[in-house]
Design a protein around this motif. Structure first.
Motif, PDB file in Angstrom:
ATOM      1  N   THR A  32      -1.804  -0.813  -3.936  1.00 25.52           N
ATOM      2  CA  THR A  32      -2.535   0.174  -3.796  1.00 25.52           C
ATOM      3  C   THR A  32      -1.779   1.485  -4.110  1.00 25.52           C
ATOM      4  O   THR A  32      -0.876   1.574  -3.247  1.00 25.52           O
ATOM      5  N   ILE A  33      -2.011   2.394  -4.839  1.00 28.67           N
ATOM      6  CA  ILE A  33      -1.354   3.514  -5.258  1.00 28.67           C
ATOM      7  C   ILE A  33      -1.628   4.559  -4.757  1.00 28.67           C
ATOM      8  O   ILE A  33      -3.012   4.909  -4.378  1.00 28.67           O
TER       9      ILE A  33
ATOM     10  N   VAL B 224       0.713  -1.160  -0.031  1.00 32.81           N
ATOM     11  CA  VAL B 224       0.050  -0.179   0.060  1.00 32.81           C
ATOM     12  C   VAL B 224       0.907   1.193  -0.114  1.00 32.81           C
ATOM     13  O   VAL B 224       1.680   1.327   0.778  1.00 32.81           O
ATOM     14  N   ILE B 225       0.828   1.992  -0.999  1.00 31.42           N
ATOM     15  CA  ILE B 225       1.713   3.025  -1.237  1.00 31.42           C
ATOM     16  C   ILE B 225       0.947   4.328  -0.692  1.00 31.42           C
ATOM     17  O   ILE B 225      -0.228   4.558  -1.097  1.00 31.42           O
ATOM     18  N   PRO B 226       1.237   5.035   0.330  1.00 32.06           N
ATOM     19  CA  PRO B 226       0.746   5.905   1.172  1.00 32.06           C
ATOM     20  C   PRO B 226       0.228   7.429   0.315  1.00 32.06           C
ATOM     21  O   PRO B 226       1.226   7.505  -0.545  1.00 32.06           O
ATOM     22  N   ASP B 227      -0.583   7.878   0.704  1.00 34.32           N
ATOM     23  CA  ASP B 227      -1.071   9.387  -0.335  1.00 34.32           C
ATOM     24  C   ASP B 227       0.178  10.248   0.047  1.00 34.32           C
ATOM     25  O   ASP B 227       0.111  11.342  -1.093  1.00 34.32           O
ATOM     26  N   SER B 228       0.971  10.219   0.823  1.00 35.11           N
ATOM     27  CA  SER B 228       1.934  11.252   0.988  1.00 35.11           C
ATOM     28  C   SER B 228       3.240  10.759  -0.432  1.00 35.11           C
ATOM     29  O   SER B 228       3.841  11.957  -0.500  1.00 35.11           O
ATOM     30  N   VAL B 229       2.891   9.652  -0.918  1.00 33.59           N
ATOM     31  CA  VAL B 229       4.245   9.425  -1.916  1.00 33.59           C
ATOM     32  C   VAL B 229       3.783  10.367  -2.960  1.00 33.59           C
ATOM     33  O   VAL B 229       2.904  10.034  -3.406  1.00 33.59           O
TER      34      VAL B 229
ATOM     35  N   CYS C 220       8.535   0.027 -12.663  1.00 35.77           N
ATOM     36  CA  CYS C 220       8.424   0.212 -11.083  1.00 35.77           C
ATOM     37  C   CYS C 220       7.826  -1.229 -10.559  1.00 35.77           C
ATOM     38  O   CYS C 220       8.306  -1.431  -9.523  1.00 35.77           O
ATOM     39  N   PHE C 221       7.075  -1.446 -11.243  1.00 33.79           N
ATOM     40  CA  PHE C 221       6.407  -3.084 -10.822  1.00 33.79           C
ATOM     41  C   PHE C 221       6.723  -4.146 -11.713  1.00 33.79           C
ATOM     42  O   PHE C 221       6.272  -5.151 -11.723  1.00 33.79           O
TER      43      PHE C 221
ATOM     44  N   ILE D  67       0.229  10.659  -6.302  1.00 28.61           N
ATOM     45  CA  ILE D  67       1.405  10.345  -6.746  1.00 28.61           C
ATOM     46  C   ILE D  67       1.524  10.994  -8.340  1.00 28.61           C
ATOM     47  O   ILE D  67       0.537  10.982  -9.045  1.00 28.61           O
ATOM     48  N   THR D  68       2.822  11.630  -8.662  1.00 27.23           N
ATOM     49  CA  THR D  68       2.912  12.429 -10.036  1.00 27.23           C
ATOM     50  C   THR D  68       3.870  11.892 -10.745  1.00 27.23           C
ATOM     51  O   THR D  68       3.636  11.893 -11.909  1.00 27.23           O
ATOM     52  N   ILE D  69       4.706  10.961 -10.348  1.00 32.64           N
ATOM     53  CA  ILE D  69       5.667  10.279 -11.074  1.00 32.64           C
ATOM     54  C   ILE D  69       5.601   8.723 -10.708  1.00 32.64           C
ATOM     55  O   ILE D  69       5.945   8.477  -9.444  1.00 32.64           O
ATOM     56  N   ILE D  70       5.640   7.948 -11.731  1.00 32.95           N
ATOM     57  CA  ILE D  70       5.940   6.426 -11.529  1.00 32.95           C
ATOM     58  C   ILE D  70       6.948   6.181 -12.820  1.00 32.95           C
ATOM     59  O   ILE D  70       6.369   6.307 -14.105  1.00 32.95           O
ATOM     60  N   GLU D  71       8.184   5.932 -12.360  1.00 32.61           N
ATOM     61  CA  GLU D  71       8.986   5.814 -13.573  1.00 32.61           C
ATOM     62  C   GLU D  71       8.897   4.409 -14.154  1.00 32.61           C
ATOM     63  O   GLU D  71       8.088   3.456 -13.603  1.00 32.61           O
TER      64      GLU D  71
END
Length: 151
Positions: free
Chosen positions: A138-139, A115-120, A150-151, A143-147
């Motif tokens: 869970t994203i 679970v990626i928190p909302d702060s990321v 990633c997964f 989030i503004t950037i996912i390079e």
């Protein structure tokens, strides 16, 4: 154990408790690069409030590490911080983390969900790549950037 300017720089196998946990000394603000690298006795790590950064390769190759709890005071998980921890099954990321750097959880083969928190706001390339068991992600809505990869 080596501590310099409130930065935990090096941990020896003798510093790890018999049950596979580690007790952080008071006042630590950072976990330095390579601080726990190759510590096979480490099974669970609960990073205390007040630590702001987990350095590059901090827990790299901790083969028996199975559970990690990261508090809201941590802002950055640097590159390769938990890479190649094949038994890492549980990662709890608290809201506060803003960036997960490249290869941070690379080849954590038994990690099933995250679970990626909302702060990321940013996940760098290959942060969770080769996590073969990862089935649920869970994203963060912020989030503004996912390079790439990633997964």
């Amino acid at each position: 154990m080596l501590i310099k300017n409130n930065i935990l720089s090096e941990v020896t196998n003798a510093d790890i408790n018999i049950d596979g946990t580690f007790t952080f000394p008071e006042g630590i603000t950072e976990i330095d690069n390579n601080a726990f690298v190759y510590k096979k006795a480490l099974k669970t790590i609960e990073i205390p409030e007040g630590i702001k950064k987990i350095g590059s390769n901090a827990f790299h190759h901790c083969y028996n590490l199975s559970k990690v709890i990261i508090p809201k005071t941590v802002d950055t998980i640097e590159d390769f911080a938990f890479a190649d921890c094949p038994n890492l099954r549980s990662v709890i990321l608290s809201g506060g983390i803003r960036k997960i750097e490249k290869f941070a959880f690379y080849e954590c083969e038994t990690l099933k969900s995250i679970v990626i928190p909302d702060s990321v706001i940013k996940i760098e390339c290959s942060a969770f790549s080769n996590c073969r068991s990862l089935k649920s992600i869970t994203i963060s809505k912020n989030i503004t950037i996912i390079e790439d990869n990633c997964f």
